[in-house]
Scaffold this active site. Structure first.
Site, PDB file in Angstrom:
ATOM      1  N   ASP A  61       0.866  -1.179   0.000  1.00  0.00           N
ATOM      2  CA  ASP A  61       0.000   0.000   0.000  1.00  0.00           C
ATOM      3  C   ASP A  61       0.902   1.228   0.000  1.00  0.00           C
ATOM      4  O   ASP A  61       2.117   1.128  -0.222  1.00  0.00           O
ATOM      5  CB  ASP A  61      -1.015  -0.048   1.160  1.00  0.00           C
ATOM      6  CG  ASP A  61      -0.387   0.209   2.533  1.00  0.00           C
ATOM      7  OD1 ASP A  61       0.850   0.382   2.623  1.00  0.00           O
ATOM      8  OD2 ASP A  61      -1.138   0.237   3.528  1.00  0.00           O
ATOM      9  N   CYS A  88       2.891  -3.191   4.166  1.00  0.00           N
ATOM     10  CA  CYS A  88       2.085  -2.027   4.541  1.00  0.00           C
ATOM     11  C   CYS A  88       2.836  -1.340   5.694  1.00  0.00           C
ATOM     12  O   CYS A  88       4.024  -1.610   5.890  1.00  0.00           O
ATOM     13  CB  CYS A  88       0.645  -2.409   4.897  1.00  0.00           C
ATOM     14  SG  CYS A  88       0.442  -3.472   6.340  1.00  0.00           S
ATOM     15  N   THR A 141       2.507  -1.511   9.059  1.00  0.00           N
ATOM     16  CA  THR A 141       2.858  -2.439  10.135  1.00  0.00           C
ATOM     17  C   THR A 141       3.077  -3.863   9.656  1.00  0.00           C
ATOM     18  O   THR A 141       3.640  -4.679  10.398  1.00  0.00           O
ATOM     19  CB  THR A 141       1.724  -2.500  11.172  1.00  0.00           C
ATOM     20  OG1 THR A 141       0.537  -2.929  10.485  1.00  0.00           O
ATOM     21  CG2 THR A 141       1.491  -1.145  11.836  1.00  0.00           C
ATOM     22  N   HIS A 150       7.782 -24.547   9.662  1.00  0.00           N
ATOM     23  CA  HIS A 150       6.728 -25.214  10.429  1.00  0.00           C
ATOM     24  C   HIS A 150       5.309 -24.919   9.932  1.00  0.00           C
ATOM     25  O   HIS A 150       4.431 -25.771  10.049  1.00  0.00           O
ATOM     26  CB  HIS A 150       6.819 -24.812  11.906  1.00  0.00           C
ATOM     27  CG  HIS A 150       8.024 -25.393  12.586  1.00  0.00           C
ATOM     28  ND1 HIS A 150       8.275 -25.216  13.924  1.00  0.00           N
ATOM     29  CD2 HIS A 150       9.046 -26.152  12.111  1.00  0.00           C
ATOM     30  CE1 HIS A 150       9.406 -25.842  14.251  1.00  0.00           C
ATOM     31  NE2 HIS A 150       9.897 -26.410  13.163  1.00  0.00           N
ATOM     32  N   HIS A 209       4.570 -31.403  11.113  1.00  0.00           N
ATOM     33  CA  HIS A 209       4.063 -30.066  10.782  1.00  0.00           C
ATOM     34  C   HIS A 209       3.022 -30.124   9.675  1.00  0.00           C
ATOM     35  O   HIS A 209       2.153 -29.259   9.604  1.00  0.00           O
ATOM     36  CB  HIS A 209       5.221 -29.146  10.401  1.00  0.00           C
ATOM     37  CG  HIS A 209       6.228 -29.022  11.496  1.00  0.00           C
ATOM     38  ND1 HIS A 209       5.927 -28.425  12.698  1.00  0.00           N
ATOM     39  CD2 HIS A 209       7.506 -29.465  11.598  1.00  0.00           C
ATOM     40  CE1 HIS A 209       6.988 -28.478  13.483  1.00  0.00           C
ATOM     41  NE2 HIS A 209       7.955 -29.125  12.852  1.00  0.00           N
TER      42      HIS A 209
HETATM   43  C1  RB5 Z   1      -1.728   2.992   6.115  1.00  0.00           C
HETATM   44  O1  RB5 Z   1      -1.517   4.299   6.548  1.00  0.00           O
HETATM   45  C2  RB5 Z   1      -1.558   2.005   7.249  1.00  0.00           C
HETATM   46  O2  RB5 Z   1      -2.659   2.033   8.083  1.00  0.00           O
HETATM   47  C3  RB5 Z   1      -1.332   0.624   6.691  1.00  0.00           C
HETATM   48  O3  RB5 Z   1      -0.215   0.669   5.875  1.00  0.00           O
HETATM   49  C4  RB5 Z   1      -1.057  -0.527   7.623  1.00  0.00           C
HETATM   50  O4  RB5 Z   1      -0.140  -0.190   8.595  1.00  0.00           O
HETATM   51  C5  RB5 Z   1      -2.197  -1.247   8.154  1.00  0.00           C
HETATM   52  O5  RB5 Z   1      -2.043  -2.319   8.769  1.00  0.00           O
END
Ligand code: RB5
Length: 145
Positions: A8, A65, A67, A98, A133
Protein backbone atom coordinates in the site's frame (compact mmCIF):
# COMPACT_ATOMS: atom_id res chain seq x y z
CA UNK A 1 10.24 -19.81 -7.88
CA UNK A 2 7.75 -17.16 -8.93
CA UNK A 3 7.32 -14.32 -6.47
CA UNK A 4 4.62 -11.64 -6.28
CA UNK A 5 5.25 -8.39 -4.43
CA UNK A 6 2.85 -5.60 -3.54
CA UNK A 7 2.28 -2.81 -1.07
CA UNK A 8 0.00 0.00 0.00
CA UNK A 9 1.10 3.65 0.18
CA UNK A 10 3.30 2.95 3.23
CA UNK A 11 5.48 0.55 1.28
CA UNK A 12 6.78 1.75 -2.12
CA UNK A 13 10.25 2.70 -0.88
CA UNK A 14 10.82 -0.61 0.91
CA UNK A 15 9.29 -2.53 -2.00
CA UNK A 16 11.76 -0.83 -4.34
CA UNK A 17 14.69 -1.88 -2.11
CA UNK A 18 13.47 -5.48 -2.06
CA UNK A 19 12.98 -5.52 -5.84
CA UNK A 20 16.51 -4.19 -6.36
CA UNK A 21 17.68 -7.13 -4.24
CA UNK A 22 15.57 -9.53 -6.34
CA UNK A 23 17.12 -8.08 -9.50
CA UNK A 24 20.62 -8.57 -8.09
CA UNK A 25 19.83 -12.16 -7.19
CA UNK A 26 18.10 -12.89 -10.49
CA UNK A 27 14.79 -13.80 -8.85
CA UNK A 28 11.66 -14.00 -10.97
CA UNK A 29 9.01 -11.64 -9.62
CA UNK A 30 6.05 -9.50 -10.60
CA UNK A 31 5.47 -6.07 -9.07
CA UNK A 32 1.78 -5.54 -8.29
CA UNK A 33 2.44 -1.95 -7.18
CA UNK A 34 1.76 0.50 -5.89
CA UNK A 35 4.39 3.07 -6.75
CA UNK A 36 5.49 6.19 -4.89
CA UNK A 37 2.80 8.88 -5.03
CA UNK A 38 -0.08 6.41 -5.52
CA UNK A 39 -2.59 5.32 -2.89
CA UNK A 40 -4.04 1.88 -2.18
CA UNK A 41 -6.01 0.34 0.66
CA UNK A 42 -4.16 -2.70 1.97
CA UNK A 43 -7.22 -5.03 1.78
CA UNK A 44 -7.46 -4.40 -1.96
CA UNK A 45 -3.78 -5.10 -2.59
CA UNK A 46 -3.76 -8.17 -0.33
CA UNK A 47 -6.76 -9.59 -2.22
CA UNK A 48 -5.25 -8.87 -5.65
CA UNK A 49 -1.92 -10.52 -4.83
CA UNK A 50 -3.13 -13.41 -2.67
CA UNK A 51 -5.75 -14.55 -5.17
CA UNK A 52 -2.89 -15.03 -7.65
CA UNK A 53 -0.91 -17.06 -5.10
CA UNK A 54 -3.96 -19.15 -4.18
CA UNK A 55 -4.57 -19.81 -7.90
CA UNK A 56 -1.04 -21.18 -8.23
CA UNK A 57 0.25 -18.36 -10.43
CA UNK A 58 2.92 -17.54 -7.85
CA UNK A 59 4.76 -19.66 -5.30
CA UNK A 60 5.25 -16.93 -2.71
CA UNK A 61 4.32 -13.32 -2.11
CA UNK A 62 5.73 -10.42 -0.16
CA UNK A 63 3.22 -7.81 1.01
CA UNK A 64 4.18 -4.53 2.63
CA UNK A 65 2.08 -2.03 4.54
CA UNK A 66 2.89 0.25 7.47
CA UNK A 67 2.86 -2.44 10.14
CA UNK A 68 2.53 -5.57 8.01
CA UNK A 69 -0.45 -6.45 10.19
CA UNK A 70 -3.26 -5.17 7.97
CA UNK A 71 -1.86 -7.04 4.99
CA UNK A 72 -1.51 -10.25 7.00
CA UNK A 73 -5.06 -10.02 8.38
CA UNK A 74 -6.47 -9.66 4.88
CA UNK A 75 -4.17 -12.22 3.27
CA UNK A 76 -5.24 -14.87 5.76
CA UNK A 77 -8.89 -14.41 4.73
CA UNK A 78 -8.04 -15.86 1.31
CA UNK A 79 -8.42 -19.63 1.10
CA UNK A 80 -5.06 -21.33 0.64
CA UNK A 81 -3.04 -18.43 1.99
CA UNK A 82 -0.86 -18.81 5.06
CA UNK A 83 0.51 -15.34 5.69
CA UNK A 84 2.92 -14.33 8.43
CA UNK A 85 3.76 -10.82 9.56
CA UNK A 86 7.42 -10.97 10.58
CA UNK A 87 9.90 -8.50 11.96
CA UNK A 88 12.50 -10.97 13.22
CA UNK A 89 14.66 -13.55 11.49
CA UNK A 90 13.57 -16.54 13.60
CA UNK A 91 9.88 -16.04 12.82
CA UNK A 92 10.52 -15.57 9.10
CA UNK A 93 12.49 -18.83 9.05
CA UNK A 94 10.14 -20.95 11.13
CA UNK A 95 6.93 -19.77 9.57
CA UNK A 96 8.30 -21.48 6.46
CA UNK A 97 9.75 -24.52 8.23
CA UNK A 98 6.73 -25.21 10.43
CA UNK A 99 3.70 -23.36 9.00
CA UNK A 100 4.56 -23.64 5.28
CA UNK A 101 3.70 -19.94 5.01
CA UNK A 102 3.33 -18.73 1.44
CA UNK A 103 3.03 -15.00 2.09
CA UNK A 104 5.44 -12.81 4.06
CA UNK A 105 4.07 -9.51 5.34
CA UNK A 106 6.45 -6.78 6.41
CA UNK A 107 5.86 -3.45 8.14
CA UNK A 108 7.69 -0.68 6.31
CA UNK A 109 7.32 1.51 9.41
CA UNK A 110 8.63 -1.27 11.66
CA UNK A 111 11.75 -2.66 10.02
CA UNK A 112 14.50 -1.07 7.93
CA UNK A 113 15.50 -2.24 4.48
CA UNK A 114 18.50 -4.24 5.69
CA UNK A 115 16.43 -6.39 8.02
CA UNK A 116 13.56 -6.63 5.54
CA UNK A 117 15.90 -8.12 2.95
CA UNK A 118 17.21 -10.64 5.51
CA UNK A 119 13.61 -11.60 6.29
CA UNK A 120 12.74 -12.03 2.62
CA UNK A 121 15.87 -14.09 1.95
CA UNK A 122 15.34 -16.53 4.80
CA UNK A 123 11.63 -16.78 3.98
CA UNK A 124 12.41 -17.69 0.37
CA UNK A 125 15.32 -20.01 1.21
CA UNK A 126 13.73 -22.09 3.95
CA UNK A 127 11.97 -25.34 3.06
CA UNK A 128 8.86 -26.62 4.83
CA UNK A 129 9.89 -29.48 7.12
CA UNK A 130 6.71 -31.51 6.62
CA UNK A 131 6.35 -34.50 8.96
CA UNK A 132 4.40 -33.62 12.09
CA UNK A 133 4.06 -30.07 10.78
CA UNK A 134 2.11 -31.29 7.75
CA UNK A 135 -0.64 -32.57 10.05
CA UNK A 136 -0.90 -29.15 11.66
CA UNK A 137 -0.90 -27.30 8.35
CA UNK A 138 -3.66 -29.66 7.19
CA UNK A 139 -5.62 -28.56 10.25
CA UNK A 140 -5.21 -24.93 9.17
CA UNK A 141 -6.80 -25.94 5.86
CA UNK A 142 -9.63 -27.63 7.78
CA UNK A 143 -10.35 -24.30 9.48
CA UNK A 144 -10.99 -22.78 6.08
CA UNK A 145 -13.98 -25.07 5.47
C1 RB5 B 1 -1.73 2.99 6.12
O1 RB5 B 1 -1.52 4.30 6.55
C2 RB5 B 1 -1.56 2.00 7.25
O2 RB5 B 1 -2.66 2.03 8.08
C3 RB5 B 1 -1.33 0.62 6.69
O3 RB5 B 1 -0.21 0.67 5.87
C4 RB5 B 1 -1.06 -0.53 7.62
O4 RB5 B 1 -0.14 -0.19 8.60
C5 RB5 B 1 -2.20 -1.25 8.15
O5 RB5 B 1 -2.04 -2.32 8.77
Amino acid sequence: MKIAIGCDHAGPALKAEIMTHFDEKGFEYVDFGIQEGEKADYPDKAKEVCEKVAAGEFDRAVLICGTGIGMSMCANKIKGIRAACCSDYFSAKYTRAHNDANVLCIGARVVGAGLAIELVDVFLDTQFEGGRHQRRVDKISELEK
